[in-house]
Motif scaffolding. Structure first.
Motif, PDB file in Angstrom:
ATOM      1  N   GLY A  58      13.736   2.329  14.763  1.00 21.64           N
ATOM      2  CA  GLY A  58      12.607   1.971  15.944  1.00 21.64           C
ATOM      3  C   GLY A  58      11.467   2.133  15.562  1.00 21.64           C
ATOM      4  N   ARG A  59      11.278   3.185  14.694  1.00 27.60           N
ATOM      5  CA  ARG A  59       9.523   3.345  14.075  1.00 27.60           C
ATOM      6  C   ARG A  59       9.390   2.187  13.114  1.00 27.60           C
ATOM      7  N   THR A  60       7.949   1.987  12.924  1.00 25.01           N
ATOM      8  CA  THR A  60       7.343   0.986  12.233  1.00 25.01           C
ATOM      9  C   THR A  60       7.320   1.625  10.733  1.00 25.01           C
ATOM     10  N   LEU A  61       7.281   0.716   9.615  1.00 24.01           N
ATOM     11  CA  LEU A  61       6.873   1.256   8.212  1.00 24.01           C
ATOM     12  C   LEU A  61       5.541   1.014   8.247  1.00 24.01           C
ATOM     13  N   ASP A  62       4.694   1.922   8.150  1.00 25.27           N
ATOM     14  CA  ASP A  62       3.246   1.861   7.964  1.00 25.27           C
ATOM     15  C   ASP A  62       2.732   1.879   6.680  1.00 25.27           C
ATOM     16  N   THR A  63       3.349   2.062   5.817  1.00 20.77           N
ATOM     17  CA  THR A  63       2.694   2.275   4.275  1.00 20.77           C
ATOM     18  C   THR A  63       3.715   1.994   3.200  1.00 20.77           C
ATOM     19  N   ILE A  64       3.568   1.054   2.166  1.00 19.09           N
ATOM     20  CA  ILE A  64       4.312   1.090   1.228  1.00 19.09           C
ATOM     21  C   ILE A  64       3.261   1.459  -0.239  1.00 19.09           C
ATOM     22  N   VAL A  65       3.808   2.242  -0.906  1.00 20.49           N
ATOM     23  CA  VAL A  65       3.114   2.762  -2.028  1.00 20.49           C
ATOM     24  C   VAL A  65       4.031   2.239  -3.363  1.00 20.49           C
ATOM     25  N   ASN A  66       3.563   1.761  -4.349  1.00 21.92           N
ATOM     26  CA  ASN A  66       4.231   1.376  -5.392  1.00 21.92           C
ATOM     27  C   ASN A  66       3.577   2.233  -6.472  1.00 21.92           C
ATOM     28  N   THR A  67       4.651   2.779  -7.521  1.00 16.39           N
ATOM     29  CA  THR A  67       4.200   3.691  -8.542  1.00 16.39           C
ATOM     30  C   THR A  67       3.787   2.646  -9.715  1.00 16.39           C
ATOM     31  N   HIS A  68       4.426   1.598  -9.840  1.00 15.03           N
ATOM     32  CA  HIS A  68       3.982   0.570 -10.831  1.00 15.03           C
ATOM     33  C   HIS A  68       4.414  -0.852 -10.434  1.00 15.03           C
ATOM     34  N   LEU A  69       4.123  -1.861 -11.145  1.00 18.00           N
ATOM     35  CA  LEU A  69       4.375  -3.226 -10.457  1.00 18.00           C
ATOM     36  C   LEU A  69       5.195  -3.764 -11.519  1.00 18.00           C
ATOM     37  N   HIS A  70       6.447  -2.948 -12.141  1.00 20.15           N
ATOM     38  CA  HIS A  70       7.354  -3.822 -12.782  1.00 20.15           C
ATOM     39  C   HIS A  70       8.466  -4.404 -11.445  1.00 20.15           C
ATOM     40  N   SER A  71       9.015  -5.507 -11.787  1.00 20.66           N
ATOM     41  CA  SER A  71       9.643  -6.172 -10.596  1.00 20.66           C
ATOM     42  C   SER A  71      10.819  -5.255  -9.858  1.00 20.66           C
ATOM     43  N   ASP A  72      11.412  -4.426 -10.583  1.00 23.28           N
ATOM     44  CA  ASP A  72      12.297  -3.550  -9.780  1.00 23.28           C
ATOM     45  C   ASP A  72      11.842  -2.439  -9.271  1.00 23.28           C
ATOM     46  N   HIS A  73      10.471  -2.476  -9.083  1.00 26.41           N
ATOM     47  CA  HIS A  73       9.731  -1.378  -8.210  1.00 26.41           C
ATOM     48  C   HIS A  73       9.034  -1.881  -7.000  1.00 26.41           C
ATOM     49  N   CYS A  74       8.621  -3.239  -7.242  1.00 26.35           N
ATOM     50  CA  CYS A  74       7.840  -3.841  -6.208  1.00 26.35           C
ATOM     51  C   CYS A  74       8.613  -5.102  -5.461  1.00 26.35           C
ATOM     52  N   GLY A  75       9.513  -5.347  -5.987  1.00 27.79           N
ATOM     53  CA  GLY A  75      10.223  -6.701  -5.500  1.00 27.79           C
ATOM     54  C   GLY A  75      10.721  -6.938  -4.089  1.00 27.79           C
ATOM     55  N   GLY A  76      10.608  -5.877  -3.334  1.00 21.76           N
ATOM     56  CA  GLY A  76      10.813  -5.770  -1.872  1.00 21.76           C
ATOM     57  C   GLY A  76       9.641  -5.843  -1.271  1.00 21.76           C
ATOM     58  N   ASN A  77       8.372  -5.683  -1.724  1.00 16.12           N
ATOM     59  CA  ASN A  77       7.272  -5.440  -1.167  1.00 16.12           C
ATOM     60  C   ASN A  77       6.966  -6.774   0.063  1.00 16.12           C
ATOM     61  N   ALA A  78       7.284  -7.907  -0.458  1.00 14.00           N
ATOM     62  CA  ALA A  78       6.856  -9.372   0.403  1.00 14.00           C
ATOM     63  C   ALA A  78       7.741  -9.316   1.729  1.00 14.00           C
ATOM     64  N   GLN A  79       9.079  -8.927   1.641  1.00 20.00           N
ATOM     65  CA  GLN A  79       9.691  -9.195   2.589  1.00 20.00           C
ATOM     66  C   GLN A  79       9.533  -7.781   3.665  1.00 20.00           C
ATOM     67  N   LEU A  80       9.138  -6.602   3.105  1.00 11.59           N
ATOM     68  CA  LEU A  80       8.867  -5.608   3.846  1.00 11.59           C
ATOM     69  C   LEU A  80       7.556  -5.593   4.727  1.00 11.59           C
ATOM     70  N   GLN A  81       6.708  -6.507   4.110  1.00 11.03           N
ATOM     71  CA  GLN A  81       5.355  -6.869   4.472  1.00 11.03           C
ATOM     72  C   GLN A  81       5.473  -7.880   5.589  1.00 11.03           C
ATOM     73  N   SER A  82       6.480  -8.699   5.596  1.00  7.94           N
ATOM     74  CA  SER A  82       6.942  -9.711   6.648  1.00  7.94           C
ATOM     75  C   SER A  82       7.459  -9.003   7.748  1.00  7.94           C
ATOM     76  N   GLN A  83       8.114  -7.906   7.691  1.00  9.90           N
ATOM     77  CA  GLN A  83       8.882  -7.322   8.722  1.00  9.90           C
ATOM     78  C   GLN A  83       7.900  -6.389   9.498  1.00  9.90           C
ATOM     79  N   TRP A  84       6.958  -5.667   8.710  1.00  8.13           N
ATOM     80  CA  TRP A  84       6.004  -4.959   9.287  1.00  8.13           C
ATOM     81  C   TRP A  84       4.571  -5.265   8.929  1.00  8.13           C
ATOM     82  N   SER A  85       3.640  -4.874   9.527  1.00 13.91           N
ATOM     83  CA  SER A  85       2.277  -4.894   8.996  1.00 13.91           C
ATOM     84  C   SER A  85       1.652  -3.909   8.467  1.00 13.91           C
TER      85      SER A  85
END
Length: 312
Positions: A58-85
């Motif tokens: 029920g809580r919101t996700l406030d922050t995404i942190v990417n250690t690096h931007l290989h696709s297996d580490h940041c591929g969920g960013n867009a959908q998480l951003q769509s779910q939470w601001s």
């Protein structure tokens, strides 16, 4: 995928251990905010959202942190951003590549992988500090596997989020060396930086969290020395890793498609050039896939390869 529990971590740190197609996700929650370090691959993005939703209850996700931007580490960013601001923090060295969405510099096209475009709100650089999960984290540069990569270290629980700089049995492919840039020396320096810190538990980018950090470092130093002795070993490993990664995504590949990947994906092309002339690439692919089949990483077919039934 499992919620790693074998290693005792503070209650505010929860690790979602993923299959090798996706990086692990580390959820850190305190009274002020919730944060997710690394978000997995694009094809697992809906599952990542579901895991985080369930854990946050029920809580919101406030922050995404990417250690690096290989696709297996940041591929969920867009959908998480769509779910939470949520705010999204990326390595400062990758800022312009993300702003311009330069897929060549971001390596997605160069490795034959995909990543849905995402936004970012801030950057992280070595020496900065973050408050996550009730702990103070030091941002540490981790070039080698990726020139822009970062690690996070919290001295109070003695926890290191190492991304692909240190696994229990090795580390990620040293990609810069494939294109004639320095990477082995940087990886050595990263291992030295880890050794200089008081680390009780490592949360790696892939595989379960582990506690015997000294033994893991010994294995990593040994492997690095082995790779440096013959850089073709790094190229061969890179091709095997990228072939298996693609196979985990698409489940089956014809040899013609593999040959097209070598021709069109810059990183695979560079690795193959270190191993054989272009005329010999079909034979090189048969050799590599044969070795992968013997290890159980894939199944050979007459016209191509497929993932084992239990592959994730």
């Amino acid at each position: 995928m499992s919620d790693a529990a074998a290693i005792a971590l503070p209650a505010s740190i929860r690790v979602f251990e993923r299959g090798w197609l996706s990086s692990n996700n580390i959820l850190l929650v305190d009274e002020d905010r919730s944060a997710l370090v690394d978000t997995g691959y694009a094809t697992h993005a809906a599952q990542t959202v579901a895991l985080v939703q369930h854990a946050l209850a029920g809580r919101t996700l406030d922050t995404i942190v990417n250690t690096h931007l290989h696709s297996d580490h940041c591929g969920g960013n867009a959908q998480l951003q769509s779910q939470w601001s949520c705010e999204t923090l990326i390595p400062a060295a990758s800022e312009s590549a993300v702003r311009e969405w330069d897929e060549a510099r971001l390596t997605f096209r160069a490795t034959g992988q995909t990543c849905e475009r995402f936004a970012f709100t801030g950057t992280l650089a070595p020496g900065q500090r973050l408050k996550l999960g009730g702990f103070d984290w030091e941002v540490i540069g981790a070039p080698g596997h990726d020139p822009d990569s970062l690690m996070l270290y919290a001295s109070e629980p003695r926890v290191l989020i190492s991304a692909d700089a240190l696994w229990e049995h090795g580390f990620g492919v040293i990609f810069p060396e494939l294109e004639g840039e320095s990477g082995f020396a940087e990886q050595q320096a990263v291992l030295d930086a880890i050794a200089q810190r008081d680390v009780a538990t490592v949360i790696p980018g892939h595989g379960a969290p582990f506690a015997n950090v000294g033994a893991a470092l010994e294995r990593a130093y040994s492997r690095l020395a082995w790779l440096r002795a013959d850089p073709a070993r790094n190229a061969k490993n890179a091709l095997k890793v990228l072939i298996v990664f693609k196979l985990l995504e698409v489940r089956a590949l014809r040899f013609a498609a593999l040959e097209a990947m070598l021709a069109n994906a810059a990183v695979l092309h560079a690795a193959a050039r270190q191993l054989a002339p272009e005329s010999a690439w079909p034979a090189l692919l048969r050799e590599l896939t044969g070795e992968l089949a013997k290890s159980g990483a894939l199944v050979l077919r007459e016209d191509g390869i497929e993932a084992p039934a239990n592959a994730t």
